[in-house]
Write a protein that holds these residues in place. Sequence first.
Motif, PDB file in Angstrom:
ATOM      1  N   ARG A 289       0.787  -1.127   0.117  1.00 58.54           N
ATOM      2  CA  ARG A 289       0.226   0.006   0.056  1.00 58.54           C
ATOM      3  C   ARG A 289       0.888   1.218   0.080  1.00 58.54           C
ATOM      4  N   LEU A 290       0.215   2.384  -0.360  1.00 64.16           N
ATOM      5  CA  LEU A 290       1.049   3.725  -0.284  1.00 64.16           C
ATOM      6  C   LEU A 290       1.843   3.739   0.963  1.00 64.16           C
ATOM      7  N   GLY A 291       2.811   4.254   0.844  1.00 64.51           N
ATOM      8  CA  GLY A 291       3.734   4.380   2.052  1.00 64.51           C
ATOM      9  C   GLY A 291       4.514   3.382   2.552  1.00 64.51           C
ATOM     10  N   GLN A 292       4.247   2.308   1.953  1.00 66.16           N
ATOM     11  CA  GLN A 292       5.471   1.093   2.323  1.00 66.16           C
ATOM     12  C   GLN A 292       6.215   1.186   1.215  1.00 66.16           C
ATOM     13  N   THR A 293       7.366   0.075   1.709  1.00 66.75           N
ATOM     14  CA  THR A 293       8.892   0.290   0.985  1.00 66.75           C
ATOM     15  C   THR A 293       8.653  -1.032   0.027  1.00 66.75           C
ATOM     16  N   LEU A 294       9.043  -0.736  -1.126  1.00 67.83           N
ATOM     17  CA  LEU A 294       9.505  -1.980  -2.205  1.00 67.83           C
ATOM     18  C   LEU A 294      11.048  -2.188  -1.891  1.00 67.83           C
ATOM     19  N   GLN A 295      11.430  -3.547  -1.841  1.00 65.39           N
ATOM     20  CA  GLN A 295      12.686  -4.147  -1.996  1.00 65.39           C
ATOM     21  C   GLN A 295      12.861  -4.731  -3.255  1.00 65.39           C
ATOM     22  N   LEU A 296      13.923  -4.561  -3.902  1.00 67.98           N
ATOM     23  CA  LEU A 296      14.621  -5.005  -5.084  1.00 67.98           C
ATOM     24  C   LEU A 296      15.941  -5.842  -4.708  1.00 67.98           C
ATOM     25  N   ASN A 297      15.942  -6.939  -5.298  1.00 69.48           N
ATOM     26  CA  ASN A 297      17.212  -7.804  -5.053  1.00 69.48           C
ATOM     27  C   ASN A 297      17.625  -8.362  -6.238  1.00 69.48           C
ATOM     28  N   ALA A 298      18.891  -8.394  -6.568  1.00 70.64           N
ATOM     29  CA  ALA A 298      19.107  -9.172  -7.880  1.00 70.64           C
ATOM     30  C   ALA A 298      20.600  -9.483  -7.657  1.00 70.64           C
TER      31      ALA A 298
ATOM     32  N   SER B 200      25.973  -8.707  -6.263  1.00 65.86           N
ATOM     33  CA  SER B 200      24.657  -8.536  -5.910  1.00 65.86           C
ATOM     34  C   SER B 200      24.091  -7.249  -5.681  1.00 65.86           C
ATOM     35  N   LEU B 201      22.965  -6.966  -6.002  1.00 67.41           N
ATOM     36  CA  LEU B 201      22.502  -5.644  -5.821  1.00 67.41           C
ATOM     37  C   LEU B 201      21.249  -5.660  -5.232  1.00 67.41           C
ATOM     38  N   SER B 202      20.859  -4.560  -4.576  1.00 71.33           N
ATOM     39  CA  SER B 202      19.741  -4.292  -3.686  1.00 71.33           C
ATOM     40  C   SER B 202      19.360  -2.841  -3.696  1.00 71.33           C
ATOM     41  N   LYS B 203      18.045  -2.482  -3.623  1.00 70.74           N
ATOM     42  CA  LYS B 203      17.414  -1.285  -3.621  1.00 70.74           C
ATOM     43  C   LYS B 203      16.253  -1.011  -2.736  1.00 70.74           C
ATOM     44  N   ARG B 204      16.173  -0.104  -1.987  1.00 76.29           N
ATOM     45  CA  ARG B 204      14.599   0.100  -1.217  1.00 76.29           C
ATOM     46  C   ARG B 204      14.162   1.561  -1.644  1.00 76.29           C
ATOM     47  N   GLN B 205      12.934   1.416  -1.966  1.00 81.41           N
ATOM     48  CA  GLN B 205      12.123   2.571  -2.425  1.00 81.41           C
ATOM     49  C   GLN B 205      10.833   2.665  -1.716  1.00 81.41           C
ATOM     50  N   THR B 206      10.504   3.827  -1.181  1.00 78.59           N
ATOM     51  CA  THR B 206       9.345   4.246  -0.565  1.00 78.59           C
ATOM     52  C   THR B 206       8.233   4.560  -1.760  1.00 78.59           C
ATOM     53  N   ILE B 207       7.271   3.850  -1.676  1.00 71.69           N
ATOM     54  CA  ILE B 207       6.150   4.135  -2.555  1.00 71.69           C
ATOM     55  C   ILE B 207       5.091   5.053  -2.100  1.00 71.69           C
ATOM     56  N   ALA B 208       5.406   6.667  -2.391  1.00 74.72           N
ATOM     57  CA  ALA B 208       4.545   7.648  -1.671  1.00 74.72           C
ATOM     58  C   ALA B 208       4.293   8.696  -2.710  1.00 74.72           C
ATOM     59  N   ASP B 209       3.109   9.365  -2.423  1.00 78.11           N
ATOM     60  CA  ASP B 209       2.620  10.495  -3.695  1.00 78.11           C
ATOM     61  C   ASP B 209       3.679  11.753  -3.086  1.00 78.11           C
ATOM     62  N   PHE B 210       3.924  12.323  -4.353  1.00 79.90           N
ATOM     63  CA  PHE B 210       4.722  13.574  -4.297  1.00 79.90           C
ATOM     64  C   PHE B 210       3.925  14.652  -5.146  1.00 79.90           C
ATOM     65  N   THR B 211       4.358  15.824  -5.479  1.00 85.10           N
ATOM     66  CA  THR B 211       3.946  16.627  -6.343  1.00 85.10           C
ATOM     67  C   THR B 211       3.803  16.168  -7.773  1.00 85.10           C
ATOM     68  N   THR B 212       4.806  15.356  -8.089  1.00 77.39           N
ATOM     69  CA  THR B 212       5.120  15.231  -9.336  1.00 77.39           C
ATOM     70  C   THR B 212       4.738  13.669  -9.752  1.00 77.39           C
ATOM     71  N   ARG B 213       4.129  13.165  -8.717  1.00 76.76           N
ATOM     72  CA  ARG B 213       3.713  11.986  -9.005  1.00 76.76           C
ATOM     73  C   ARG B 213       2.196  11.393  -7.997  1.00 76.76           C
TER      74      ARG B 213
ATOM     75  N   VAL C   5       8.228  -3.944 -13.028  1.00 76.81           N
ATOM     76  CA  VAL C   5       9.498  -3.555 -12.759  1.00 76.81           C
ATOM     77  C   VAL C   5      10.594  -4.047 -13.627  1.00 76.81           C
ATOM     78  N   GLU C   6      11.527  -3.419 -14.114  1.00 75.89           N
ATOM     79  CA  GLU C   6      12.537  -3.966 -14.976  1.00 75.89           C
ATOM     80  C   GLU C   6      13.847  -3.574 -14.510  1.00 75.89           C
ATOM     81  N   LEU C   7      14.760  -4.550 -14.737  1.00 74.86           N
ATOM     82  CA  LEU C   7      16.163  -4.366 -14.421  1.00 74.86           C
ATOM     83  C   LEU C   7      17.111  -4.391 -15.609  1.00 74.86           C
ATOM     84  N   LEU C   8      17.627  -3.168 -15.717  1.00 79.70           N
ATOM     85  CA  LEU C   8      18.422  -2.683 -16.865  1.00 79.70           C
ATOM     86  C   LEU C   8      19.924  -2.620 -16.705  1.00 79.70           C
ATOM     87  N   VAL C   9      20.493  -3.491 -17.578  1.00 83.47           N
ATOM     88  CA  VAL C   9      22.009  -3.354 -17.800  1.00 83.47           C
ATOM     89  C   VAL C   9      22.585  -2.793 -18.779  1.00 83.47           C
ATOM     90  N   ASN C  10      23.161  -1.669 -18.835  1.00 89.12           N
ATOM     91  CA  ASN C  10      23.539  -0.934 -20.149  1.00 89.12           C
ATOM     92  C   ASN C  10      22.506  -0.554 -21.010  1.00 89.12           C
TER      93      ASN C  10
END
Length: 372
Positions: free
Chosen positions: A272-281, A327-340, A349-354
């Motif tokens: 839900r909005l306000g929670q954190t997304l975790q990416l691991n690769a 190994s790669l990891s990233k955390r991103q909070t899914i929250a509303d902003f003025t721009t989104r 969700v996509e993982l991109l290399v070059n």
Amino acid sequence: MEQEKESAPLLKELLNAKALALIGRAAAQAHPPFDQRAYLAMAREGLDELSIMQRMSRAADSLRAHLPADYPRALKAVRRMAPLLPGGFADMVLPEFVGRHGLDHFELSLEALRELTPYSSAEFAVRPYIAQDPDAVLALAARWAEDDNEHVRRLASEGTRPRLPWARRLPLLLAEPQRTRPILEKLKADPSDYVRRSVANHLNDISKDHPDWVLDLLEGWPTQQAETKWITKHALRNLIKAGHPRALQLVGATLGAKVQLGSFEVSPTALRLGQTLQLNATLVSTTRQPQRLVIDYAIHYVKKSGDSSRKVFKLRTLELDGQAEVSLSKRQTIADFTTRTHYPGRHQVELLVNGLMVAQGHFDLKKPAARV
């Protein structure tokens, strides 16, 4: 943690009733007959409903209404005000005064902008002058690019940016990027990070309309020099995210990177909005040669219409040894902003290399919980 900044509301509140009062007090010190009460009544009218740029314009117009009718006299007071103010975004009201009311005193006003910009940046205020006489202002900006003061040098680049956020567009500079090349050439190895960031943003602006022009320019610059190398990397950030081959080569990335996906996990798959997304690769090199990898990720945000809008985020740039694993990891909070504004639904969700997609996943954004 990746967290986009909600800049507009914060900036709007920087030019609040208290800031307007400080500006009024400085005006009264610089020009004792100044009527602070009448100025504040005009500047604060309907303040809550005004956007940041509307507040800026209102404050500048309120100063003009209560300073001497003779513009040169009024401008003297504005110039005296600058060192009396605390510094910061709200003080950009002073150059805004010049931008809105000084076009009939062209040279005097431009000299005032050069003087004011160390106190409160004048990149918005200079643009009406560029529109009125681009040749004259661009020639002056080329001289500003050699100034001893980094704020003045930055103004040379920032004020002439083709796509400066919140500012009026300059069709001539959008169509003819070569007009600002003399400025950029003088600043390509500037010792100030403040200036270099502006040059990179300026080139990034141009790349949206003229990518080959930017690449041609940067390929001729000495990218082994640390300052210019930094500008090149940041100027090409959008082209790199898009996987543009020449841009990737310029930052030393390996074209056709030879990697194999070990794993890619998006969690949780429902939030839900306000929670954190975790990416691991994990990625594994399939060659014996070292490779330079620019690794990003993209989220396809669900729009109100049900369609999606893709946004690419930086993850990591690295050197991967032959047949090595990372190994790669990233955390991103899914929250509303003025721009989104976020909408419920499945977000790819996509993982991109070059610039090339090597993995896909998704998460489902749930509707906000009902209030009890």
